[in-house]
Design a protein around this motif. Structure first.
Motif, PDB file in Angstrom:
ATOM      1  N   CYS A  31     -42.029  11.426-120.051  1.00 30.03           N
ATOM      2  CA  CYS A  31     -42.891  11.676-119.875  1.00 30.03           C
ATOM      3  C   CYS A  31     -43.092  12.905-121.054  1.00 30.03           C
ATOM      4  N   PRO A  32     -41.781  13.516-122.067  1.00 30.63           N
ATOM      5  CA  PRO A  32     -41.348  14.690-123.159  1.00 30.63           C
ATOM      6  C   PRO A  32     -42.169  13.947-124.182  1.00 30.63           C
ATOM      7  N   LEU A  33     -41.981  12.268-124.305  1.00 27.94           N
ATOM      8  CA  LEU A  33     -42.491  11.828-125.514  1.00 27.94           C
ATOM      9  C   LEU A  33     -44.000  11.695-125.797  1.00 27.94           C
ATOM     10  N   ASP A  34     -44.566  11.778-123.989  1.00 24.38           N
ATOM     11  CA  ASP A  34     -46.066  11.805-123.692  1.00 24.38           C
ATOM     12  C   ASP A  34     -47.147  12.449-124.224  1.00 24.38           C
ATOM     13  N   VAL A  35     -46.229  14.123-123.683  1.00 17.68           N
ATOM     14  CA  VAL A  35     -46.663  15.284-123.992  1.00 17.68           C
ATOM     15  C   VAL A  35     -47.267  15.209-125.670  1.00 17.68           C
ATOM     16  N   ILE A  36     -46.053  15.204-126.553  1.00 24.22           N
ATOM     17  CA  ILE A  36     -45.775  15.247-127.339  1.00 24.22           C
ATOM     18  C   ILE A  36     -47.097  14.064-128.408  1.00 24.22           C
ATOM     19  N   LYS A  37     -47.040  12.397-128.119  1.00 21.14           N
ATOM     20  CA  LYS A  37     -47.669  11.988-127.955  1.00 21.14           C
ATOM     21  C   LYS A  37     -48.889  12.496-127.677  1.00 21.14           C
ATOM     22  N   THR A  38     -49.373  13.047-127.102  1.00 16.35           N
ATOM     23  CA  THR A  38     -50.861  13.584-126.498  1.00 16.35           C
ATOM     24  C   THR A  38     -51.070  14.916-127.392  1.00 16.35           C
ATOM     25  N   ARG A  39     -50.745  15.174-127.719  1.00 16.33           N
ATOM     26  CA  ARG A  39     -50.611  16.723-128.918  1.00 16.33           C
ATOM     27  C   ARG A  39     -50.989  16.509-130.083  1.00 16.33           C
ATOM     28  N   LEU A  40     -50.495  15.394-130.583  1.00 13.10           N
ATOM     29  CA  LEU A  40     -49.904  14.845-131.547  1.00 13.10           C
ATOM     30  C   LEU A  40     -51.850  14.809-131.681  1.00 13.10           C
ATOM     31  N   LEU A  74     -42.207  20.496-121.349  1.00  8.71           N
ATOM     32  CA  LEU A  74     -42.046  19.345-121.921  1.00  8.71           C
ATOM     33  C   LEU A  74     -42.346  18.246-120.621  1.00  8.71           C
ATOM     34  N   TYR A  75     -42.527  18.331-119.998  1.00  8.54           N
ATOM     35  CA  TYR A  75     -42.834  18.019-118.470  1.00  8.54           C
ATOM     36  C   TYR A  75     -44.197  17.981-118.021  1.00  8.54           C
ATOM     37  N   ARG A  76     -44.776  18.849-118.601  1.00  9.70           N
ATOM     38  CA  ARG A  76     -46.348  19.143-118.755  1.00  9.70           C
ATOM     39  C   ARG A  76     -47.321  18.283-118.489  1.00  9.70           C
ATOM     40  N   GLY A  77     -47.800  18.382-117.328  1.00 11.39           N
ATOM     41  CA  GLY A  77     -49.282  17.093-116.921  1.00 11.39           C
ATOM     42  C   GLY A  77     -48.133  16.138-116.311  1.00 11.39           C
ATOM     43  N   LEU A  78     -47.308  15.981-115.664  1.00 13.18           N
ATOM     44  CA  LEU A  78     -46.361  14.633-115.388  1.00 13.18           C
ATOM     45  C   LEU A  78     -47.029  15.089-113.392  1.00 13.18           C
ATOM     46  N   SER A  79     -46.815  16.187-112.814  1.00 16.17           N
ATOM     47  CA  SER A  79     -47.644  15.650-111.609  1.00 16.17           C
ATOM     48  C   SER A  79     -48.967  14.890-111.866  1.00 16.17           C
ATOM     49  N   PRO A  80     -49.643  15.300-112.544  1.00 16.85           N
ATOM     50  CA  PRO A  80     -50.623  13.950-112.508  1.00 16.85           C
ATOM     51  C   PRO A  80     -50.781  13.180-112.657  1.00 16.85           C
ATOM     52  N   THR A  81     -50.062  13.272-113.807  1.00 21.38           N
ATOM     53  CA  THR A  81     -49.580  11.126-114.612  1.00 21.38           C
ATOM     54  C   THR A  81     -48.866  10.524-113.274  1.00 21.38           C
ATOM     55  N   LEU A  82     -47.595  11.009-112.604  1.00 18.56           N
ATOM     56  CA  LEU A  82     -47.486  10.546-111.456  1.00 18.56           C
ATOM     57  C   LEU A  82     -48.914  10.374-109.814  1.00 18.56           C
ATOM     58  N   ALA A  83     -49.522  11.280-109.867  1.00 21.31           N
ATOM     59  CA  ALA A  83     -50.538  10.983-109.194  1.00 21.31           C
ATOM     60  C   ALA A  83     -51.941  10.243-109.101  1.00 21.31           C
ATOM     61  N   ALA A  84     -51.466  10.293-110.601  1.00 24.64           N
ATOM     62  CA  ALA A  84     -52.761   8.555-111.301  1.00 24.64           C
ATOM     63  C   ALA A  84     -51.922   7.860-111.327  1.00 24.64           C
ATOM     64  N   LEU A  85     -50.446   7.496-111.482  1.00 22.02           N
ATOM     65  CA  LEU A  85     -50.129   6.338-112.426  1.00 22.02           C
ATOM     66  C   LEU A  85     -49.838   5.649-110.433  1.00 22.02           C
ATOM     67  N   LEU A  86     -49.288   6.572-109.784  1.00 23.09           N
ATOM     68  CA  LEU A  86     -48.700   5.479-108.267  1.00 23.09           C
ATOM     69  C   LEU A  86     -49.842   4.871-107.763  1.00 23.09           C
ATOM     70  N   PRO A  87     -51.762   5.410-107.511  1.00 28.06           N
ATOM     71  CA  PRO A  87     -52.419   4.853-107.051  1.00 28.06           C
ATOM     72  C   PRO A  87     -52.700   3.565-108.765  1.00 28.06           C
ATOM     73  N   ASN A  88     -52.772   4.527-110.303  1.00 25.71           N
ATOM     74  CA  ASN A  88     -53.002   3.677-111.198  1.00 25.71           C
ATOM     75  C   ASN A  88     -52.421   2.009-111.073  1.00 25.71           C
ATOM     76  N   TRP A  89     -51.204   2.152-111.244  1.00 22.25           N
ATOM     77  CA  TRP A  89     -50.531   0.578-111.263  1.00 22.25           C
ATOM     78  C   TRP A  89     -50.206  -0.112-109.784  1.00 22.25           C
ATOM     79  N   ALA A  90     -50.587   0.725-108.651  1.00 24.01           N
ATOM     80  CA  ALA A  90     -50.311  -0.217-107.041  1.00 24.01           C
ATOM     81  C   ALA A  90     -52.431  -0.881-107.282  1.00 24.01           C
ATOM     82  N   VAL A  91     -53.135   0.138-107.440  1.00 24.56           N
ATOM     83  CA  VAL A  91     -54.074  -0.773-107.385  1.00 24.56           C
ATOM     84  C   VAL A  91     -54.337  -1.914-108.665  1.00 24.56           C
ATOM     85  N   TYR A  92     -53.194  -1.697-109.948  1.00 25.24           N
ATOM     86  CA  TYR A  92     -53.651  -2.938-110.957  1.00 25.24           C
ATOM     87  C   TYR A  92     -52.929  -3.948-110.133  1.00 25.24           C
ATOM     88  N   PHE A  93     -51.686  -3.633-110.134  1.00 22.22           N
ATOM     89  CA  PHE A  93     -50.863  -4.512-109.291  1.00 22.22           C
ATOM     90  C   PHE A  93     -51.534  -5.922-108.906  1.00 22.22           C
TER      91      PHE A  93
END
Length: 367
Positions: A31-40, A74-93
């Motif tokens: 998550c911390p690297l994801d925050v930096i990547k998005t801001r860059l 460093l963990y901004r957006g982690l909650s929506p990331t998890l909220a999106a990733l849980l259905p995201n990968w579940a639906v995807y696979f």
């Protein structure tokens, strides 16, 4: 010809559960690297001391976030990331596995799905998940960047952000960046078939099967496939992030009217390097994330397949998660089975008994 394929509830639960768990583990770790990547991607490079090297950008960004926003930043957006990733990968696979079963007839001489069939399955699954989870990715982007917008009323959380975006910007705001996200389907259309091919190559070299590869070999396959796909498709992520973030800013100096306008302005102002803002950070984030996600998925999937009770009603031939077509060990009595790889014996009542390799017990057909 292989019979029509139907996936059992056991397979669907196994795919969905393994995908969701693997995605959550990986997202929390990086998550911390994801925050930096998005801001860059959105705001460009931070101020780096003249004596600093380019590699210190990540360290400088981490220091700036901790200093101005604390560790929580460093963990901004982690909650929506998890909220999106849980259905995201579940639906995807789940969708990916289903589409592979639908495309079961497109196999090569080794019984593995062709590269083209894998691309279609991966692209279809990617499109489905992009449409289903786009609003949550918009919220995640806004939450990760709002600390850099002191004049903007901050969102309090996932649901308040969803309500505000829907109220202030409508459905269009919730689905901003969807077009480049759909263009990003090309990423998984490259990554997943490449992953399957590398697994197949490693398995053949080790004289084993893809479903029996060690975690180390799975890590190699997942990391290489991720790097190839990321470098080839990264520009769409920059365009997507800027379109998703701009709705939070009023009277911005740079406003993008759409995808084409965004591409033109990025190119005119920043040239080709502008489309690769945060790419190095992205690789540092996504490569270990891919290793964690895919390796965790494979391990959890194998565990669930051992733990979950078999679905006796599901007895038709189906492709395995590694892309190989293989018959079930249990078949309906009197049914047509593709059991060329299994030794057969005839009992006195003429019922066919299948003897799986490596098993000493016999599974009578229909039981």
């Amino acid at each position: 010809m292989i019979a029509c394929q139907h996936r059992s509830a056991r397979e669907i639960i196994s795919d969905a559960g393994a995908g969701a768990a693997a995605g959550a583990i990986a997202a929390t770790f990086v998550c911390p690297l994801d925050v930096i990547k998005t801001r860059l991607q959105v705001h460009g490079l931070p101020e780096v001391p003249q004596s600093g090297r380019r590699g210190s950008i990540i360290v400088t960004s981490l220091q700036n976030i901790v200093r101005t926003e604390g560790l929580k930043g460093l963990y901004r957006g982690l909650s929506p990331t998890l909220a999106a990733l849980l259905p995201n990968w579940a639906v995807y696979f789940t969708v990916y596995g289903h589409l592979k079963s639908v495309l079961h007839s497109h196999v090569d001489s080794s019984g593995q799905l062709t590269f083209g069939a894998n691309m279609i399955a991966a692209a279809g699954a990617g499109a489905a998940t992009s449409i289903a989870t786009n609003p949550l990715w918009v919220v995640k982007t806004r939450l990760q960047t709002q600390g850099m917008r002191p004049g903007v009323v901050p969102y309090k959380g996932i649901f308040s952000a969803l309500k505000r975006i829907a109220h202030e910007e409508g459905i269009r705001g919730l689905y901003s960046g969807l077009l480049p996200s759909l263009a990003g389907v090309s990423h998984v259309a490259i990554q997943f078939p490449t992953y399957e091919r590398i697994k197949s190559y490693l398995a053949k070299r080790d004289n084993t099967t893809p479903s029996e590869l060690s975690p180390g070999k799975l890590a190699i396959a997942s990391s290489l496939s991720k790097i190839v796909a990321s470098v080839m498709t990264y520009p769409h992520e920059v365009v997507r992030s800027r379109l998703q973030e701009q709705g939070q800013v009023r009277n911005a100096e740079i406003h993008y009217a759409g995808v084409i306008d965004c591409i033109k302005k990025i190119y005119l102002r920043e040239g080709l390097p502008g489309f690769y803002r945060g790419c190095a950070t992205n690789l540092l984030r996504t490569t270990p994330a891919a290793v964690i996600t895919f390796t965790s998925y494979e391990m959890i999937h194998r565990l669930l397949n051992r733990v979950l009770p078999p679905d006796e009603k599901h007895s038709e031939t189906h492709p395995k998660p590694d892309g190989h077509v293989k018959p079930n060990k249990v078949s309906k009595a009197g049914g047509e089975d593709d059991d060329n790889n299994l030794p057969q014996s005839q009992n006195p009542s003429n019922e066919r008994t299948l003897i799986p390799f490596g098993k000493t017990d016999r599974l009578r057909a229909g039981h």
